[in-house]
Design a protein around this motif. Structure first.
Motif, mmCIF file in Angstrom:
data_model
loop_
_atom_site.group_PDB
_atom_site.id
_atom_site.type_symbol
_atom_site.label_atom_id
_atom_site.label_comp_id
_atom_site.label_asym_id
_atom_site.label_seq_id
_atom_site.Cartn_x
_atom_site.Cartn_y
_atom_site.Cartn_z
ATOM 1 N N MET A 1 105.208 128.400 53.002
ATOM 2 C CA MET A 1 105.607 129.762 53.367
ATOM 3 C C MET A 1 104.513 130.459 54.180
ATOM 4 O O MET A 1 104.793 131.165 55.143
ATOM 5 N N GLN A 2 103.273 130.224 53.788
ATOM 6 C CA GLN A 2 102.142 130.805 54.490
ATOM 7 C C GLN A 2 102.080 130.293 55.930
ATOM 8 O O GLN A 2 101.785 131.049 56.868
ATOM 9 N N LEU A 3 102.390 128.993 56.093
ATOM 10 C CA LEU A 3 102.380 128.387 57.429
ATOM 11 C C LEU A 3 103.449 129.025 58.317
ATOM 12 O O LEU A 3 103.194 129.313 59.499
ATOM 13 N N ILE A 4 104.615 129.261 57.738
ATOM 14 C CA ILE A 4 105.709 129.875 58.504
ATOM 15 C C ILE A 4 105.323 131.274 58.961
ATOM 16 O O ILE A 4 105.594 131.676 60.090
ATOM 17 N N ARG A 5 104.643 132.022 58.035
ATOM 18 C CA ARG A 5 104.210 133.378 58.409
ATOM 19 C C ARG A 5 103.215 133.334 59.574
ATOM 20 O O ARG A 5 103.262 134.151 60.491
ATOM 21 N N ARG A 6 102.298 132.367 59.517
ATOM 22 C CA ARG A 6 101.279 132.255 60.573
ATOM 23 C C ARG A 6 101.924 131.889 61.919
ATOM 24 O O ARG A 6 101.539 132.419 62.965
ATOM 25 N N ILE A 7 102.893 130.971 61.850
ATOM 26 C CA ILE A 7 103.589 130.599 63.085
ATOM 27 C C ILE A 7 104.332 131.800 63.649
ATOM 28 O O ILE A 7 104.293 132.080 64.859
ATOM 29 N N GLY A 8 105.016 132.557 62.758
ATOM 30 C CA GLY A 8 105.742 133.741 63.201
ATOM 31 C C GLY A 8 104.826 134.778 63.810
ATOM 32 O O GLY A 8 105.141 135.380 64.851
ATOM 33 N N LEU A 9 103.651 134.969 63.193
ATOM 34 C CA LEU A 9 102.694 135.942 63.712
ATOM 35 C C LEU A 9 102.150 135.499 65.069
ATOM 36 O O LEU A 9 101.994 136.316 65.986
ATOM 37 N N THR A 10 101.889 134.213 65.195
ATOM 38 C CA THR A 10 101.406 133.679 66.479
ATOM 39 C C THR A 10 102.440 133.892 67.571
ATOM 40 O O THR A 10 102.108 134.283 68.701
ATOM 41 N N LEU A 11 103.704 133.647 67.246
ATOM 42 C CA LEU A 11 104.774 133.838 68.217
ATOM 43 C C LEU A 11 104.893 135.305 68.634
ATOM 44 O O LEU A 11 105.163 135.610 69.805
ATOM 45 N N LEU A 12 104.669 136.211 67.681
ATOM 46 C CA LEU A 12 104.703 137.633 68.013
ATOM 47 C C LEU A 12 103.585 137.995 68.987
ATOM 48 O O LEU A 12 103.782 138.781 69.921
ATOM 49 N N ALA A 44 115.662 147.175 72.120
ATOM 50 C CA ALA A 44 116.080 147.088 70.715
ATOM 51 C C ALA A 44 115.210 146.104 69.941
ATOM 52 O O ALA A 44 114.794 146.376 68.797
ATOM 53 N N VAL A 45 114.904 144.965 70.553
ATOM 54 C CA VAL A 45 114.043 143.973 69.906
ATOM 55 C C VAL A 45 112.670 144.555 69.640
ATOM 56 O O VAL A 45 112.086 144.373 68.558
ATOM 57 N N ASN A 46 112.127 145.286 70.617
ATOM 58 C CA ASN A 46 110.814 145.910 70.432
ATOM 59 C C ASN A 46 110.811 146.894 69.270
ATOM 60 O O ASN A 46 109.877 146.904 68.452
ATOM 61 N N ILE A 47 111.835 147.706 69.190
ATOM 62 C CA ILE A 47 111.910 148.696 68.110
ATOM 63 C C ILE A 47 111.987 148.008 66.751
ATOM 64 O O ILE A 47 111.290 148.392 65.795
ATOM 65 N N VAL A 48 112.831 146.982 66.665
ATOM 66 C CA VAL A 48 112.989 146.251 65.401
ATOM 67 C C VAL A 48 111.666 145.616 64.979
ATOM 68 O O VAL A 48 111.261 145.709 63.807
ATOM 69 N N VAL A 49 110.977 144.975 65.923
ATOM 70 C CA VAL A 49 109.709 144.312 65.599
ATOM 71 C C VAL A 49 108.672 145.327 65.130
ATOM 72 O O VAL A 49 107.954 145.097 64.146
ATOM 73 N N VAL A 50 108.587 146.459 65.832
ATOM 74 C CA VAL A 50 107.612 147.488 65.443
ATOM 75 C C VAL A 50 107.915 148.004 64.034
ATOM 76 O O VAL A 50 107.010 148.171 63.199
ATOM 77 N N ILE A 51 109.187 148.241 63.728
ATOM 78 C CA ILE A 51 109.577 148.719 62.392
ATOM 79 C C ILE A 51 109.193 147.693 61.330
ATOM 80 O O ILE A 51 108.629 148.043 60.276
#
Length: 432
Positions: A1-12, A44-51
């Motif tokens: 789960m930690q790895l998935i979070r890191r990958i997601g954060l990197t993609l962001l 819309a994507v930007n707003i969702v991500v910021v929230i």
């Protein structure tokens, strides 16, 4: 789960600058697919991500604050880009009647919005329109015919000459109004026939195009292609020029023979032809839709081969001549032929004594648009080019017209070139 979070954060982290770049360049022709609904989706994507980032507490750390700010950036950049576009558009639409009379007749524009192009037509900011597949998609021929007629009615009501109305019906893979208009085979399919047969068939193809285009209200066809068929394989990355499929033949005599007959057929219905793409793109391996291209062949060789069909058909018809965004290095190594005075005036006007209409290929093509387009516009007008085409992305008209407007206001436009161009356009497209 930690790895998935890191990958997601990197993609962001990676996605934020990409979206910021797209937002800042939202009006670029390469991003035309993102306009409208695409822009709304991006915001819309930007707003969702910021929230989501805020709800997860990313604002607490320095890195988190930076990431949130990065994701706030695209909507701001998009707003700035839109403001720049609207200011430029306002400046163009606020041009004086004298400026419109001087510059407007030299512009032919593709369009998606009828109200928008109608305003340009009524104010005299354009001299012609270009209709293509999106103008007839999910519509009847009668609907497009009525739309063109309505634009001409508005021109008359404004006391302006009729619009030049152009389409791109070559036959074969390029027939942007087919269907619903008749899909005609490429002229190259006639090469194997006996001379009398191919002339007769080419003229028949021209009559089919001429009859249908005239019935629609179109008076200029951006065809035929006179480039010689390449003898070597094209660049596999060339997805747009595809000249090997569009060119008639590699023999200049055969090209001239078939093209002349086709043009006769077109002209029998009052539709003008446009010979393209001088100085010839058959020898190129670069696609000028995206990149600059040099033609390094000596002029003597071009005169004896590639240019023979152009001179022959021009001498036998009332055709216009389209100039491509190709740099003819032996004549003018510093600029593309489409805005080179040495090419337009030196070769076409003086050496060939051609006094008909010369037009550019689409100025939205990368070989021009991604460089100093304002310099190219001013140089094209001063070189004696009569029509500047803005086809693929009509929204770019405001940027390109503003280049001419700025040139006029700064005294950079040649008055003699403007007068000569006006006379040629009036001769070629009389108001009747």
């Amino acid at each position: 789960m930690q790895l998935i979070r890191r990958i997601g954060l990197t993609l962001l982290w990676l996605a934020a600058p990409v979206l910021a770049f797209a937002a800042a360049n939202k009006n670029d022709p390469y991003l035309v697919v993102l306009r409208g609904a695409g822009n709304i989706a991006l915001v819309a994507v930007n707003i969702v991500v910021v929230i989501v980032l805020l709800r997860r507490g990313r604002w607490r750390g320095v890195a988190g604050k930076l990431l949130v700010l990065l994701w706030c950036l695209p909507p701001l950049l998009m707003a700035a880009a839109h403001l720049r576009f609207e200011l430029r558009k306002h400046d163009v639409l606020s041009a004086s009647a004298a400026e419109a009379r001087q510059l407007g007749p030299r512009f032919m524009v593709g369009y998606s919005s009828f109200p928008e192009v109608a305003r340009l037509a009524e104010q005299g900011l354009i001299g012609g329109i270009y209709v293509t597949r999106h103008n007839i998609r999910d519509r009847t021929v009668d609907a497009l015919r009525a739309e063109i007629a309505a634009l001409q009615d508005r021109r008359r009501a404004a006391g302006l000459p009729p619009l030049i109305v152009a389409a791109d019906q070559e036959g074969g893979i390029v027939g942007h109004l087919s269907p619903p208009l008749t899909k005609v085979p490429a002229l190259a399919t006639l090469v194997g026939l006996a001379p009398d047969g191919r002339r007769a068939k080419a003229e028949e193809f021209g009559r089919i195009h001429g009859r249908e285009l005239a019935g629609l209200g179109v008076n200029l066809n951006l065809a035929p292609v006179l480039d010689l068929k390449p003898k070597v394989q094209r660049n596999r990355l060339d997805f747009h020029t595809l000249i090997g499929q569009r060119a008639i033949a590699s023999d200049p005599a055969v090209v001239g023979e078939i093209a002349s007959a086709y043009v006769r057929g077109l002209e029998s219905f009052g539709v003008g032809a446009t010979l393209k793409h001088f100085p010839g793109i058959g020898r190129l391996r670069t696609d000028t839709h995206h990149f600059s291209a040099n033609l390094d062949t000596p002029v003597e060789e071009l005169e004896a081969s590639d240019w023979r069909p152009f001179r022959e058909v021009l001498a036998q018809s009332h055709s216009a001549l389209m100039i491509g965004h190709v740099t003819l290095t032996a004549i003018d190594a510093g600029r593309a032929a489409s805005h080179s005075k040495r090419v337009v005036e030196g070769i076409i006007r003086d050496k060939w004594n051609y006094q008909g209409v010369v037009m550019t290929d689409d100025l939205v093509m990368g070989a021009i648009y991604q460089h100093d387009v304002c310099k190219a516009v001013v140089e094209a007008i001063n070189a004696g080019v009569d029509l500047l085409l803005v086809a693929y992305d009509g929204a770019q008209f405001y940027r390109i017209f503003s280049c001419a407007l700025d040139g006029a206001r700064k005294g950079k436009l040649d008055a003699d070139a403007l007068r000569g161009s006006e006379a040629r356009l009036v001769r070629a497209f009389p108001a009747d």
